[in-house]
Design an enzyme around this catalytic site. Structure first.
Site, PDB file in Angstrom:
ATOM      1  CG  LEU A   1      -2.190  -0.882   1.074  1.00  0.00           C
ATOM      2  CD1 LEU A   1      -2.935  -0.935   2.402  1.00  0.00           C
ATOM      3  CD2 LEU A   1      -3.124  -0.383  -0.020  1.00  0.00           C
TER       4      LEU A   1
ATOM      5  CB  CYS B   1      -4.749  -4.778   1.767  1.00  0.00           C
ATOM      6  SG  CYS B   1      -3.041  -4.726   1.209  1.00  0.00           S
TER       7      CYS B   1
ATOM      8  CB  THR C   1      -4.294 -10.935  -3.615  1.00  0.00           C
ATOM      9  OG1 THR C   1      -4.111 -10.180  -2.416  1.00  0.00           O
ATOM     10  CG2 THR C   1      -4.141 -10.027  -4.814  1.00  0.00           C
TER      11      THR C   1
END
Lengths: 290, 257
Positions: free
Chosen positions: A72, A128, A191
């Site tokens: 990030l 994330c 993901t």
């Protein structure tokens, strides 16, 4: 090129079902001609404070996909609003800002700062794999998902997508929580956790040790997640996971997605979205699993 | 920036596992400059998934020359491509080296680092004096020497096995030869090669005033065009810059290797 049909969700109109996924197309400030022809662009994830990102290497190619541990990297919400957002005002597509944080109050603050911004929507990133400050992803707990989405909803009436994970959690549970909290759509899936090791030394190949797996390798799993949620819950779904072709898009639409995100394919070819759009036609497309 | 289908016009072996490939690359070949690179994708199937970054060794009108070593899956498949077959090329990528005049240019290459330095040497040799330091594992890997001969005033060679030139590292040769012969105050070193080579050059205190030190970085890349944030390099002051869009050629005084 045959024109694709508009898709309307809540008050937002998408000129086609293709959205460029967060983290795979910068902030929408590059390849503007591609961005403008898509149904939407989701910015790189933005956090409250600037983040330098994870150490190198951040990308590791795997069988039919890749692991990333970018972490990030972003300038923080204030710098984004001041330096980047004004440059995006001319985009001729839906601009959706992806926000990420470690706790509920981070999302509250981010939503507050974005509530008056000239954007078309917010993608709430509770999934994330590269946030290291917390042991768990926020998106692994339906209660937390409910709290995060509710907090954002209280601060803004903008279009909300909640990007969900399927890492050690049934996304049906978190999709229900996101819906109950007022999310306008859910994105399935972010993901999957992954790690790559040097076969001789055992040393991790990624600087951040583990990362998120994406690309065609996860497509069947992502498609399953979309199908599972779509067949049990009434909420618009943005399908995501290894989409590289117009046929992949059709499969996700059949499984129950209203929209799709193109992610890793952009890394392989920044014009992938455009090429998929050219091959995509909604003629005779009925959708739904036969 | 363009992505085009480029036909292979020549593909030949230069040394064991080292190949030179000329591509019909239209507009990309016409505008690409030294320091820049391209991303190659082999075909429509998605394995290997990512494109491969390759530096440019030379151009000739609409043709582009790349030199590569077979190291993994991608380059093994590339090696099998025949003249007449096509590849996808994305480029030009990265920032070009700024043109200079009337400078003493020192090129330092390790292994395949020689490839981007050939393109640079061809551009710089008209208006500058060039010296080449080139190190490789063995004599057979000292490629492209005949092409450097007309461009350089002096060429110094090193090999790991001593089969040609000085036995040992090219950096030792460079450091040794530059110390006793301080160059005029307008020396620019362009170094391209493995990371330890660049680190050694970057950390060495050259006793030369007004020396500029540039390194051609190799970094694992996702996209090659600034959209994935995958190829950061640490700045000395703070944060990261991107190898693909801010480099791949960096002032070695500004980054941490």
């Amino acid at each position: 090129m045959k024109k694709t049909q508009n898709i309307k969700i809540k008050n937002l109109i998408f000129k086609n079902p293709l959205i460029l996924a967060s983290g795979t197309f910068s902030f929408g400030d590059k390849f503007i001609s591609v961005v403008n022809q898509m149904g939407g662009i989701i910015t790189k994830g933005i956090t409250l404070q600037p983040r330098p990102g994870n150490p190198m290497p951040r990308i590791w190619e795997t069988a039919s996909g890749l692991l990333n541990s970018v972490g990030l990297e972003n300038p923080g919400i204030d710098a984004f609003l001041k330096n980047i957002l004004p440059g995006l005002a001319q985009l001729k597509t839906n601009l959706i800002v992806n926000i990420s944080g470690n706790q509920v109050k981070d999302f509250t603050a981010l939503a507050e700062k974005l509530s008056d911004a000239d954007i078309d929507g917010i993608e709430i990133n509770v999934s994330c794999p590269n946030i290291r400050e917390t042991d768990k992803m926020l998106g692994q707990d339906p209660k937390t998902v409910f709290q995060v989405v509710s907090a954002v909803r209280r601060k803004t009436d903008k279009f909300l997508i909640t990007k969900l994970t399927a890492n050690f959690i049934d996304p049906l549970l978190t999709a229900q929580a996101a819906k109950d909290a007022g999310s306008d759509a859910v994105c399935l899936v972010n993901t999957l956790y992954g790690i790559a090791l040097d076969s001789n030394t055992g040393k991790p190949m990624l600087g951040g040790i583990f990362g998120g797996l994406s690309g065609p390798a996860i497509k069947p799993f992502a498609l399953f997640c979309v199908w599972r949620v779509a067949s049990r819950l009434k909420i618009p779904i943005v399908g995501c996971g290894g989409i590289c072709s117009a046929d992949d898009v059709r499969e996700f639409l059949h499984a129950g997605s209203s929209l799709v995100q193109i992610g890793s394919a952009n890394l392989r070819n920044p014009y992938a979205g455009l090429e998929i759009l050219h091959k995509l036609s909604d003629k005779n497309f009925k959708g739904g699993v036969k | 920036m363009k992505r085009i289908k480029a036909k292979i016009v020549e593909h030949k072996k230069l040394a064991p596992a080292i190949y030179s490939i000329w591509l019909q690359a239209g507009v990309i070949a016409g505008i690409i400059k030294p320091g820049q690179f391209v991303m190659l994708t082999l075909d429509e199937c998605f394995e290997p998934f990512l494109a491969r970054p390759l530096s440019v060794a030379d151009t000739n009108r609409d043709k582009l020359r790349l030199i590569y070593r077979v190291v993994g899956k991608g380059t093994r498949l590339l090696q099998d491509k025949k003249t007449g077959e096509s590849l996808y090329v994305l480029g030009p990528l990265g920032k070009p080296v700024k043109p200079v005049k009337n400078k003493k240019i020192v090129l330092c290459a390790g292994g395949l680092g020689i490839a981007p330095l050939l393109f640079l040497a061809k551009k710089l040799s008209k208006n500058n004096k060039l010296t080449l330091y080139f190190g490789a594992r063995t004599k057979r890997e000292l490629i492209l020497l005949d092409e450097f001969m007309p461009l350089c005033e002096k060429i110094s060679l090193a090999t790991d096995d001593g089969s040609q030139g000085k036995k040992g590292l090219v950096t030792d040769l460079l450091i040794k030869q530059l110390i006793p012969n301080p160059q005029p105050p307008t020396t620019i070193i362009f170094a391209a090669g493995p990371l330890p080579m660049l680190q050694k050059i970057s950390n060495f205190q050259f006793p030369i005033s007004n020396l500029k030190l540039f390194g051609f970085l190799e970094e694992r890349m996702g996209c090659g065009c600034g959209i994935c944030f995958g190829c950061g390099v640490k700045k000395k002051d703070n944060g990261y810059v991107r190898t693909c869009t801010d480099g791949p050629v960096f002032d070695l005084n500004e980054i941490e290797l």
